[in-house]
Design a protein around this motif. Structure first.
Motif: not given
Length: 222
Positions: A133-159
């Motif tokens: 559950i923690a892993l899934l929360a991290c994955i969904t959280g990172l996906a939400l992060y990348a949809n808002v922040y498009h530079l840096g880590v967000g850019g790397l995770l965009s795809d």
């Protein structure tokens, strides 16, 4: 008169495991509080232009999210590759029907819990599920992060974030699932705290002080 020891002290959890445990617990509490506030920013009026408070709370949520992601990955590594195998030994009980019966009976004050490792089979499966559950929360959280922040880590995770968002049916379902996972953490924390205290009372060992000091006490079998 010679003193005869009735219990022996054994190292149950290494300093790294204990530090990660309490850091993760604190991180989850902060994530729950800030996450609920982000979904309902009740401290600021709807027509207010003051976004500083919301910004700081979002910042705390993001930092704790990255910390939780790092700890989740490191804990998974330590489980499989740590030189101490007391956590891995617990998997033997998962495959042993007698261990399951013994643990269930012990919860009804019938007999004692005899474990091969750090956890009984029910504990092991519970921790395995909450880790997923923690892993899934991290994955969904990172996906939400990348949809808002498009530079840096967000850019790397965009795809990857775009694929995860599509997999969950869009941003709205992704946020809802992330919210449901928060409630899973809350329920787990309440049960976990109760069972940790109850276990110390029931078995006189494997209680809260074990994850604080790292040591547990086992009766000497003669």
């Amino acid at each position: 008169m010679e003193h005869i020891a009735t219990h022996i002290r054994e190292l149950e959890f290494t300093p790294a495991i204990r530090i990660f445990h309490w850091t993760r617990a604190l991180t989850i509490v902060i994530l729950v509080i800030t996450g609920f506030y982000i979904s309902w920013p009740f401290l600021v009026a709807p027509d207010s232009t003051d976004v500083l408070l919301q910004g700081w709370i979002r910042f705390a949520h993001l930092i704790c999210g990255f910390v939780l992601t790092a700890i989740t990955l490191v804990r998974a590594y330590l489980f499989f590759f740590s030189h101490r195998n007391n956590e891995r030994r617990s998997f033997r009980d998962v495959l042993n029907l007698h261990s399951w019966i013994a643990q269930v009976k012990s919860y009804f004050w019938m007999g004692n819990l005899d474990k091969a490792g750090a956890y009984g089979p029910l504990q092991f499966m519970t921790y395995a599920v909450i880790s997923l559950i923690a892993l899934l929360a991290c994955i969904t959280g990172l996906a939400l992060y990348a949809n808002v922040y498009h530079l840096g880590v967000g850019g790397l995770l965009s795809d990857s974030a775009a694929w995860i968002t599509w997999l969950f049916g869009g941003l709205a379902p992704l946020r809802i699932i992330h919210h449901y996972l928060t409630w899973a953490f809350i329920i787990f924390l309440l049960i976990h705290m109760y069972m940790a205290v109850w276990s110390g009372i029931r078995f006189r060992h494997n209680s809260v002080d074990t994850i604080v000091t790292g040591y547990d006490y086992h009766k000497v079998h003669k």
